[in-house]
Design an enzyme around this catalytic site. Sequence first.
Site, mmCIF file in Angstrom:
data_model
loop_
_atom_site.group_PDB
_atom_site.id
_atom_site.type_symbol
_atom_site.label_atom_id
_atom_site.label_comp_id
_atom_site.label_asym_id
_atom_site.label_seq_id
_atom_site.Cartn_x
_atom_site.Cartn_y
_atom_site.Cartn_z
ATOM 1 N N CYS A 113 0.869 -1.185 0.000
ATOM 2 C CA CYS A 113 0.000 0.000 0.000
ATOM 3 C C CYS A 113 0.903 1.230 0.000
ATOM 4 C CB CYS A 113 -0.965 -0.014 1.183
ATOM 5 S SG CYS A 113 -0.155 0.141 2.790
HETATM 6 O O1 LIG Z 1 -1.251 3.150 2.750
HETATM 7 S S1 LIG Z 1 -1.350 3.359 4.204
HETATM 8 O O2 LIG Z 1 -2.593 2.805 4.722
HETATM 9 O O3 LIG Z 1 -0.218 2.860 4.929
HETATM 10 S S2 LIG Z 1 -1.391 5.282 4.442
#
Ligand SMILES: O=S(=O)([O-])[S-]
Length: 153
Positions: free
Chosen positions: A87
């Site tokens: 992510c």
């Molecule tokens: O992508 S995140 O949830 O670590 S901000």
Amino acid sequence: MKTYETLVAEALTVVPEILPWDLQSRLEQAPAPLLLDVREPEEYAAMHIPGSLHAPRGILEAAAQWGFEETLPELVRARDSEVVVICRSGRRSALAGRTLVEMGFKQVQSLKMGVRGWNDDGGALEDADGNEVDPELADEYFRARVRPEQMGP
Ligand SMILES: O=S(=O)([O-])[S-]
């Protein structure tokens, strides 16, 4: 009640993390792990690690199982092999990784510091058209923009 931080910390008790530089070396060996980016579609389109598969967290469960419109065969087939969940900064990937573990995926890792850390470590990123993304633009893109009203009372 659990906070976001608590949920992530709990997820990380069942999902090991891999550091960006360790993932770089790991990708030099075959068979390479499956890279699974769980960010939102516009985030993935803006920049992602070349070769990563995209399944936003909102459709992850269906993407990881046979029989759905969202099913990603490559992901379902990776149930017994290495999957590195990605992510922006390593939080959503921990939560998504936990879901995959609960669904029976056997070798799930979460990319610590996410694509942001990957970029800081000199890892390549590409946009939706396959063009390489300038690391400085990526750095700016990943900068947190929390507005004052989002900071709470
Ligand atoms: O992508 S995140 O949830 O670590 S901000």
